[in-house]
Design a protein around this motif. Structure first.
Motif, PDB file in Angstrom:
ATOM      1  N   GLN A  37       0.827  -1.205   0.000  1.00  0.00           N
ATOM      2  CA  GLN A  37       0.000   0.000   0.000  1.00  0.00           C
ATOM      3  C   GLN A  37       0.864   1.259   0.000  1.00  0.00           C
ATOM      4  N   LEU A  38       1.945   1.239   0.766  1.00  0.00           N
ATOM      5  CA  LEU A  38       2.850   2.400   0.765  1.00  0.00           C
ATOM      6  C   LEU A  38       3.436   2.631  -0.629  1.00  0.00           C
ATOM      7  N   GLN A  39       3.781   1.557  -1.311  1.00  0.00           N
ATOM      8  CA  GLN A  39       4.306   1.688  -2.671  1.00  0.00           C
ATOM      9  C   GLN A  39       3.237   2.244  -3.607  1.00  0.00           C
ATOM     10  N   ALA A  40       1.994   1.796  -3.432  1.00  0.00           N
ATOM     11  CA  ALA A  40       0.899   2.297  -4.269  1.00  0.00           C
ATOM     12  C   ALA A  40       0.703   3.796  -4.066  1.00  0.00           C
ATOM     13  N   HIS A  41       0.790   4.233  -2.807  1.00  0.00           N
ATOM     14  CA  HIS A  41       0.680   5.677  -2.539  1.00  0.00           C
ATOM     15  C   HIS A  41       1.829   6.447  -3.207  1.00  0.00           C
ATOM     16  N   ALA A  42       3.035   5.891  -3.168  1.00  0.00           N
ATOM     17  CA  ALA A  42       4.173   6.560  -3.814  1.00  0.00           C
ATOM     18  C   ALA A  42       3.959   6.660  -5.320  1.00  0.00           C
ATOM     19  N   LEU A  43       3.432   5.598  -5.927  1.00  0.00           N
ATOM     20  CA  LEU A  43       3.137   5.629  -7.358  1.00  0.00           C
ATOM     21  C   LEU A  43       2.030   6.630  -7.673  1.00  0.00           C
ATOM     22  N   ALA A  44       1.050   6.731  -6.779  1.00  0.00           N
ATOM     23  CA  ALA A  44      -0.019   7.715  -6.974  1.00  0.00           C
ATOM     24  C   ALA A  44       0.529   9.131  -6.891  1.00  0.00           C
ATOM     25  N   ALA A  45       1.486   9.353  -5.985  1.00  0.00           N
ATOM     26  CA  ALA A  45       2.110  10.676  -5.878  1.00  0.00           C
ATOM     27  C   ALA A  45       2.815  11.041  -7.176  1.00  0.00           C
ATOM     28  N   GLU A  46       3.554  10.081  -7.745  1.00  0.00           N
ATOM     29  CA  GLU A  46       4.258  10.326  -9.009  1.00  0.00           C
ATOM     30  C   GLU A  46       3.264  10.585 -10.138  1.00  0.00           C
ATOM     31  N   THR A  47       2.187   9.821 -10.164  1.00  0.00           N
ATOM     32  CA  THR A  47       1.206   9.956 -11.241  1.00  0.00           C
ATOM     33  C   THR A  47       0.514  11.312 -11.197  1.00  0.00           C
ATOM     34  N   HIS A  48       0.096  11.727 -10.006  1.00  0.00           N
ATOM     35  CA  HIS A  48      -0.546  13.038  -9.896  1.00  0.00           C
ATOM     36  C   HIS A  48       0.457  14.165 -10.145  1.00  0.00           C
ATOM     37  N   HIS A  49       1.723  13.913  -9.842  1.00  0.00           N
ATOM     38  CA  HIS A  49       2.775  14.889 -10.146  1.00  0.00           C
ATOM     39  C   HIS A  49       2.861  15.122 -11.658  1.00  0.00           C
ATOM     40  N   VAL A  50       2.917  14.047 -12.420  1.00  0.00           N
ATOM     41  CA  VAL A  50       3.015  14.208 -13.869  1.00  0.00           C
ATOM     42  C   VAL A  50       1.724  14.783 -14.434  1.00  0.00           C
ATOM     43  N   ALA A  51       0.583  14.440 -13.826  1.00  0.00           N
ATOM     44  CA  ALA A  51      -0.686  15.030 -14.268  1.00  0.00           C
ATOM     45  C   ALA A  51      -0.672  16.545 -14.071  1.00  0.00           C
ATOM     46  N   ALA A  52      -0.224  16.979 -12.904  1.00  0.00           N
ATOM     47  CA  ALA A  52      -0.153  18.420 -12.648  1.00  0.00           C
ATOM     48  C   ALA A  52       0.815  19.096 -13.601  1.00  0.00           C
ATOM     49  N   SER A  53       1.942  18.440 -13.883  1.00  0.00           N
ATOM     50  CA  SER A  53       2.940  19.023 -14.765  1.00  0.00           C
ATOM     51  C   SER A  53       2.389  19.247 -16.170  1.00  0.00           C
TER      52      SER A  53
END
Length: 438
Positions: free
Chosen positions: A189-205
């Motif tokens: 689950q912690l890894q999934a949250h980290a991947l979600a952080a990266e995904t939303h980061h690229v979405a914002a970018s």
């Protein structure tokens, strides 16, 4: 008998096909005078995407492409020597890779169908719907390795300036990661949250690239929330970079500076033996803070943050792409170019640009941004020809960085509107190829 030149081959193939210069220009989206100049040897052979468009226009079945022999260079930047030489000691602009680039034919050759730009708006609407939706996917079991691979692909596509691919793939990825965060537990689950952080980061970018400030802010906030849930200080520092960018884009420059600097200071205090990831995120936060400070004209703060970033870059020792930051000594120089342009110090901007080893920058997005900033510097200096040629180089390297973004298109419009008579036609034709009107 010598090897046939590109112009001679183009003229022979055009005449064999029974086409006029005007018709070849229309089919390839090039200017009529440009095609004529090519045939007469007044221009060097163009870049591969333009050669491909001309090849198709005259029905050459790859003969022109083979003649030029540039296929192997399409994924590499061949501009480094010319870029450094642009501000020579009174010499002419070296044009080998800067001439002959036209927008529409280039985009068709590199991106395929020209309606990609029209589809972008619909894809963003789909992404908006997913960002505000909290339902979970029921398509099957969570495959965390596959999700990690998909996040990596999205990041790579963003850094390669393939923004339409990024946007089209994000809705499903956001939805699947939301499900993963909800159904997994423990380290998974912690890894999934980290991947979600990266995904939303690229979405914002990518949303910031589209000037969609409201939706970008929502994605940036989701990135921070996911980073906090991942319990990773490094991931949190990475996500703060996009929050800082969103604050800048909203005009909150002092808050952005303080946010980036505060996060960097907290990282610095917590690190005793920093890894390459730590140095890259830390240095990138400092650079983001320096850019924000430039908006407010805080020269002392800018100098302080740039000096600290330079120290981090020296400790790292090379331009890497750890934590997707593209951080390193040459990236720091790129930020110095950007800051100098923002402050109106165009001479300094060009000086820094000449120092950049562009082939050592690890991602195309950073290379294209450097070329755009340098084009702006030359425009501010009144050197329209150099500004236009560098802008075309950016188009060749990263078409969607120009065609799909409001800011570069404004630069195209500014060059066209202020170009001297000797350059006006070329600037007008290039602007028209991008659909830019005065």
């Amino acid at each position: 008998m010598g090897i046939e030149t590109f112009g001679e081959a183009l003229r022979r193939l055009r005449q064999h096909a029974g086409l006029s210069v005007r018709e070849v220009a229309r089919r390839s989206a090039c200017g009529k005078s440009y095609v004529s100049d090519l045939e007469l040897g007044r221009r060097c052979a163009p870049s591969l995407p333009v050669v491909q468009a001309l090849d198709k226009a005259v029905g050459a079945d790859g003969e022109l492409v083979a003649l030029v022999g540039l296929v192997a260079k399409i994924t590499n930047v061949a501009y480094a020597a010319d870029f450094v030489a642009l501000e020579g000691d009174g010499g002419e602009v070296r044009r080998r890779e800067f001439v002959g680039l036209t927008g529409a034919s280039l985009f068709d050759a590199v991106l395929g169908a020209s309606d990609d730009r029209g589809r972008a708006g619909g894809a963003i609407e789909t992404l908006a719907g997913v960002l505000v939706d909290h339902s979970q996917s029921t398509d099957g079991p969570v495959d965390l390795p596959s999700l990690a691979c998909a996040v990596g692909t999205a990041k790579r596509n963003y850094q390669a300036c393939r923004y339409s691919q990024v946007i089209s793939g994000l809705p499903r990825l956001v939805r699947d990661l939301r499900t993963a965060c909800a159904v997994l537990d423990g380290d998974a689950q912690l890894q999934a949250h980290a991947l979600a952080a990266e995904t939303h980061h690229v979405a914002a970018s990518v949303l910031l690239k589209q000037d969609d400030k409201g939706l970008a802010w929502l994605a940036a906030d989701r990135s921070i929330q996911a980073a906090q849930a991942s319990q990773s200080p490094l991931m949190l520092g990475s996500s703060i970079r996009i929050i800082t960018h969103a604050l800048m884009d909203g005009g909150h420059h002092r808050t952005a500076t303080d946010t980036a600097r505060g996060a960097a200071q907290r990282m610095d205090a917590a690190l005793t033996d920093p890894s390459v990831d730590d140095l890259s995120v830390y240095g990138s936060l400092l650079l983001r803070g320096a850019i924000a400070a430039a908006h407010s004209g805080e020269r002392h703060t800018i100098a302080e943050l740039l000096d600290e970033a330079t120290d981090a870059g020296t400790r790292l020792g090379y331009d890497g792409n750890h934590m997707w930051t593209a951080f390193g000594p040459n990236n720091i120089l790129c930020h110095r170019v950007n800051i100098a342009v923002r402050l109106g110090d165009v001479g300094a901007a060009i000086k820094y640009a000449r120092q950049v080893e562009i082939d050592k920058l690890p991602v195309n997005e950073r290379k294209a941004t450097l070329l755009l900033d340098t084009s702006r510097a030359f425009l501010l200096r009144g050197q329209h020809e150099k500004a236009l040629h560098i802008l075309r180089a950016a188009s060749d390297l990263a078409p969607e960085e120009i065609s799909g973004r409001p800011a570069p298109l404004r630069l195209v419009r500014d060059i066209q509107a202020t170009a001297p008579p000797s350059l006006r036609r070329e600037a007008r034709e290039y602007a028209a190829s991008l659909g830019v009107n005065t």
